[in-house]
Design an enzyme around this catalytic site. Structure first.
Site, mmCIF file in Angstrom:
data_model
loop_
_atom_site.group_PDB
_atom_site.id
_atom_site.type_symbol
_atom_site.label_atom_id
_atom_site.label_comp_id
_atom_site.label_asym_id
_atom_site.label_seq_id
_atom_site.Cartn_x
_atom_site.Cartn_y
_atom_site.Cartn_z
ATOM 1 N N GLY A 46 -12.742 -62.056 -95.670
ATOM 2 C CA GLY A 46 -11.843 -60.927 -95.910
ATOM 3 C C GLY A 46 -12.494 -59.933 -96.852
ATOM 4 N N GLN A 51 -13.224 -53.056 -102.813
ATOM 5 C CA GLN A 51 -14.478 -53.805 -102.976
ATOM 6 C C GLN A 51 -15.698 -53.005 -102.524
ATOM 7 O OE1 GLN A 51 -12.743 -57.581 -101.005
ATOM 8 N NE2 GLN A 51 -14.207 -58.349 -102.519
ATOM 9 N N CYS A 89 -14.645 -65.057 -103.753
ATOM 10 C CA CYS A 89 -14.501 -63.620 -103.514
ATOM 11 C C CYS A 89 -15.888 -62.988 -103.524
ATOM 12 C CB CYS A 89 -13.637 -63.014 -104.623
ATOM 13 S SG CYS A 89 -13.418 -61.237 -104.476
ATOM 14 N N LEU A 90 -16.123 -62.083 -102.571
ATOM 15 C CA LEU A 90 -17.430 -61.421 -102.507
ATOM 16 C C LEU A 90 -17.689 -60.574 -103.755
ATOM 17 C CD1 LEU A 90 -17.547 -60.374 -98.737
ATOM 18 C CD2 LEU A 90 -18.618 -62.348 -99.828
ATOM 19 N N HIS A 131 -4.823 -63.025 -101.148
ATOM 20 C CA HIS A 131 -6.005 -62.660 -101.937
ATOM 21 C C HIS A 131 -6.357 -61.186 -101.736
ATOM 22 C CE1 HIS A 131 -10.276 -63.585 -103.401
ATOM 23 N NE2 HIS A 131 -10.405 -62.403 -102.836
ATOM 24 N N GLU A 132 -6.384 -60.756 -100.472
ATOM 25 C CA GLU A 132 -6.813 -59.380 -100.180
ATOM 26 C C GLU A 132 -5.761 -58.357 -100.621
ATOM 27 O OE1 GLU A 132 -9.814 -59.038 -99.562
ATOM 28 O OE2 GLU A 132 -10.246 -61.081 -98.918
ATOM 29 N N HIS A 135 -6.093 -57.586 -104.174
ATOM 30 C CA HIS A 135 -7.155 -56.599 -104.457
ATOM 31 C C HIS A 135 -6.579 -55.178 -104.470
ATOM 32 C CE1 HIS A 135 -11.044 -58.551 -104.668
ATOM 33 N NE2 HIS A 135 -10.814 -59.268 -103.591
#
Ligand code: NI
Length: 158
Positions: A46, A51, A89-90, A131-132, A135
């Site tokens: 995701g 990000q 997470c990236l 999670h997304e 963000h």
């Protein structure tokens, strides 16, 4: 298509709230394509627009269930159950931590054609939605980690 640079923890943009998308411009369509490419390049499941430095309410998800989810202006309208598992997470490279999330989530949003849709997620997909969408509110999973953040390499060696 282009791989964009992923912002990492410490970058202020990750703490800001994103604005809703009003219309799908060619630039926005390009952004969505780039977000998928950037996510696949980094083996993520995701990615949220902040990000890659864009403060818009856009999320892409692919948990290998044969769907490519695009979430524009998403809102969680139903959440139930509970799951506790490792999350990464990236934007927090090399780390992982334990987070408790709902196990079942319904999201109302617009898709890549700006059509209203509802997505139902269980397990990993529910975790990803939460999670997304966090963000987009300027929140990272590290704020919700139970115990310590772990090092991914160390974990692989165990
Ligand atoms: Ni993330």
């Amino acid at each position: 298509m282009a791989v964009r640079q992923i912002r990492t923890i410490g970058d202020e943009i990750l703490t800001k709230k994103c604005k809703p998308v009003r219309e799908l411009t060619p630039r926005m369509a390009q952004l969505i394509e780039d977000m998928f490419e950037t996510m696949y390049e980094s083996d993520g499941v995701g990615l949220a627009a902040p990000q890659v430095g864009i403060l818009k309410q856009i999320v892409v998800i692919d948990v290998e269930d044969e769907n490519q989810y695009v979430l524009i202006n998403p809102e969680i309208v139903e959440a139930s159950g509970s799951q506790t598992d490792a999350e990464g997470c990236l934007s927090v490279p090399g780390k992982s931590g334990t987070v408790t999330r709902p196990d079942h989530v319904v999201v109302r949003c617009l898709n890549e054609k700006m059509e209203p849709v509802e997505y139902v997620g269980d397990g990993l997909l529910a975790r990803c939605f939460c999670h997304e969408i966090d963000h987009l509110q300027g929140h990272l999973y590290v704020e919700k980690v139970e115990g310590e953040l772990r090092d991914l390499e160390e974990e692989a060696e165990e």
